[in-house]
Design a protein around this motif. Structure first.
Motif, PDB file in Angstrom:
ATOM      1  N   SER A  19      26.545 -99.162 -10.340  1.00 60.12           N
ATOM      2  CA  SER A  19      25.381 -99.175  -9.450  1.00 60.12           C
ATOM      3  C   SER A  19      24.086 -99.044 -10.236  1.00 60.12           C
ATOM      4  CB  SER A  19      25.500 -98.040  -8.433  1.00 60.12           C
ATOM      5  OG  SER A  19      24.341 -97.949  -7.639  1.00 60.12           O
ATOM      6  N   SER A  23      21.270-101.988 -10.492  1.00 59.12           N
ATOM      7  CA  SER A  23      19.973-101.720  -9.867  1.00 59.12           C
ATOM      8  C   SER A  23      18.825-101.684 -10.856  1.00 59.12           C
ATOM      9  CB  SER A  23      20.026-100.377  -9.109  1.00 59.12           C
ATOM     10  OG  SER A  23      20.993-100.404  -8.091  1.00 59.12           O
ATOM     11  N   GLY A  35      22.964 -98.241  -3.563  1.00 64.93           N
ATOM     12  CA  GLY A  35      21.540 -98.354  -3.290  1.00 64.93           C
ATOM     13  C   GLY A  35      21.268 -98.753  -1.852  1.00 64.93           C
ATOM     14  N   CYS A  38      21.790 -95.661   0.373  1.00 63.93           N
ATOM     15  CA  CYS A  38      20.680 -94.709   0.297  1.00 63.93           C
ATOM     16  C   CYS A  38      19.462 -95.229   1.056  1.00 63.93           C
ATOM     17  CB  CYS A  38      20.320 -94.440  -1.163  1.00 63.93           C
ATOM     18  SG  CYS A  38      21.560 -93.488  -2.065  1.00 63.93           S
ATOM     19  N   GLN A  39      19.195 -96.526   0.932  1.00 62.63           N
ATOM     20  CA  GLN A  39      18.046 -97.095   1.636  1.00 62.63           C
ATOM     21  C   GLN A  39      18.224 -96.991   3.150  1.00 62.63           C
ATOM     22  OE1 GLN A  39      16.614-100.979   0.310  1.00 62.63           O
ATOM     23  NE2 GLN A  39      16.201-101.517   2.427  1.00 62.63           N
ATOM     24  N   THR A  74      17.586 -92.275  -3.935  1.00 56.38           N
ATOM     25  CA  THR A  74      18.610 -92.976  -4.716  1.00 56.38           C
ATOM     26  C   THR A  74      18.851 -92.284  -6.050  1.00 56.38           C
ATOM     27  OG1 THR A  74      17.991 -95.089  -3.685  1.00 56.38           O
ATOM     28  CG2 THR A  74      19.262 -95.194  -5.717  1.00 56.38           C
ATOM     29  N   TRP A  78      22.328 -90.588  -7.139  1.00 55.90           N
ATOM     30  CA  TRP A  78      23.070 -90.919  -8.358  1.00 55.90           C
ATOM     31  C   TRP A  78      23.454 -89.649  -9.124  1.00 55.90           C
ATOM     32  CZ3 TRP A  78      19.183 -95.288  -9.684  1.00 55.90           C
ATOM     33  CH2 TRP A  78      19.686 -96.521  -9.233  1.00 55.90           C
ATOM     34  N   GLN A 140      15.387 -94.740 -14.712  1.00 55.26           N
ATOM     35  CA  GLN A 140      14.581 -94.709 -13.484  1.00 55.26           C
ATOM     36  C   GLN A 140      13.097 -94.635 -13.815  1.00 55.26           C
ATOM     37  OE1 GLN A 140      15.946 -95.200 -10.704  1.00 55.26           O
ATOM     38  NE2 GLN A 140      14.861 -94.241  -9.005  1.00 55.26           N
TER      39      GLN A 140
END
Length: 361
Positions: A19, A23, A35, A38-39, A74, A78, A140
């Motif tokens: 993931s 992403s 993802g 989570c969205q 997100t 994770w 991130q």
């Protein structure tokens, strides 16, 4: 039992790595299930509140932070899931209980170092967890500049369109205002710029799908409505001015509906890949005439009557209308003319521009 814990932990960790890579690292449209989950988890409460508000401005205020919150959730998701996955692995190779395994994995994942095992197998998992935490956080952090860079490039062209088409923008208003100030020859440049804009949005918003839900800085502006207005202006230009140059206009139209199709695929929205030019539009002929009247008021030259132009316009708009309406509904775009219905009834906003105050002579 230990074997099952080990298998479960390995599956969790490997799927999470997949993931993260899909992403944040892989530069192509690859939407991860984690993802998306989570969205949706973040989107639902924001949308429930927005659905109960009466005005478009109030809805926009509620939905504005949704995209940023989804990014943070997100990341937290994770890290929390990695902690659980590594805890399962550590419980499988040691006699640690659930609580102790979570403490061990959390201490290693966040590089706190207050807990440590004395088994070689346990230390190996601790080292792997200690590497995972900074990598995920670092990726991130590096992801955010790319995300917001794409957002700023998108919004710059949308803001420029405000002076040309009002706010929110509307296809007939673009042609009307260009005719009003005698800039019809500059339409080619407008369509050329939006062809490139569509390509950039298609690339960035399929690579980073959360951008689809990032709203414009102003409640009366929206990237999707801006694209729809430019496409409508292009379709009207082709329908009413067949003798004018058409190459850039056609390319802008095609780039626009290709962009919408790419976004629909990444969002899981079904669409007709080969609509017939004679299919019915949701836009009524009466609404079409109101747009034509606005163009006529400002002196836009028309080589065809509305009756002659309507089949041509309909043949172009059928390629993108349904997709634009569905996406506008999903993201609660500002309710502009010719942009379809929203989740809850809300008044359509006509294009407006700030008054130009000139000094008295």
């Amino acid at each position: 039992m230990r074997v099952l814990l080990g298998v479960a932990g390995a599956v969790v960790v490997l799927r999470l790595f997949s993931s993260v890579l899909r992403s944040l690292v892989v530069p192509r449209p690859t939407r991860s299930g984690f993802g998306r989950f989570c969205q949706r988890l973040v989107h639902r409460p924001f949308q429930l509140v927005a659905d109960r508000l009466p005005s478009a401005e109030a809805k926009d205020r509620v939905l504005a932070p949704m995209g940023a919150v989804a990014v943070v959730v997100t990341l937290i998701g994770w890290l929390a899931s990695f902690m659980v996955g590594y805890a399962l692995l550590e419980a499988a190779v040691s006699r640690l209980g659930v609580r102790e395994a979570l403490i061990e994995s959390g201490s290693s994942l966040f590089t706190l170092g207050f807990a440590s095992g004395n088994r070689v197998t346990l230390n190996a998992i601790d080292f792997l967890a200690a590497v995972t935490g900074p990598i995920v956080i670092g990726l991130q952090v590096g992801y955010l500049p790319a995300l917001y860079g794409a957002y700023q490039r998108r919004e710059a062209e949308v803001t420029l369109l405000q002076a040309r088409a009002g706010s929110p923008p509307w296809g007939p208003e673009i042609l009307a205002r260009y005719a009003q100030v005698g800039l019809l020859d500059s339409l080619t440049e407008l369509f050329r710029n939006w062809e490139r804009w569509s390509a950039e949005v298609s690339e960035s918003h399929t690579t980073y799908p959360i951008l689809i839900h990032f709203r414009s800085p102003k409640a009366h502006r929206n990237w999707l409505i801006a694209l729809l207005s430019v496409m409508d202006a292009a379709a009207l230009r082709l329908a009413f001015s067949p003798s004018q140059p058409q190459a850039e206009v056609r390319m802008a139209l095609r780039a626009g509906f290709v962009c919408l199709r790419d976004l629909a695929e990444i969002e899981g929205v079904p669409y007709d890949r080969d609509p017939h030019p004679d299919d019915a539009l949701r836009l009524t002929y009466e609404d079409f005439l109101r747009g034509v009247e606005r163009m006529r008021e400002q002196g836009y030259p028309m080589e065809r009557t509305p009756e002659e132009a309507w089949p041509q316009f309909r043949g172009w708009r059928i390629n993108y209308e349904a997709l634009a309406y569905r996406l506008a509904r999903d993201i609660e775009a500002v309710p502009a003319p010719w942009s379809g219905a929203r989740r809850r009834p809300v008044a359509t906003r006509a294009p407006r521009t700030p008054v130009d105050r000139r000094p008295a002579r």
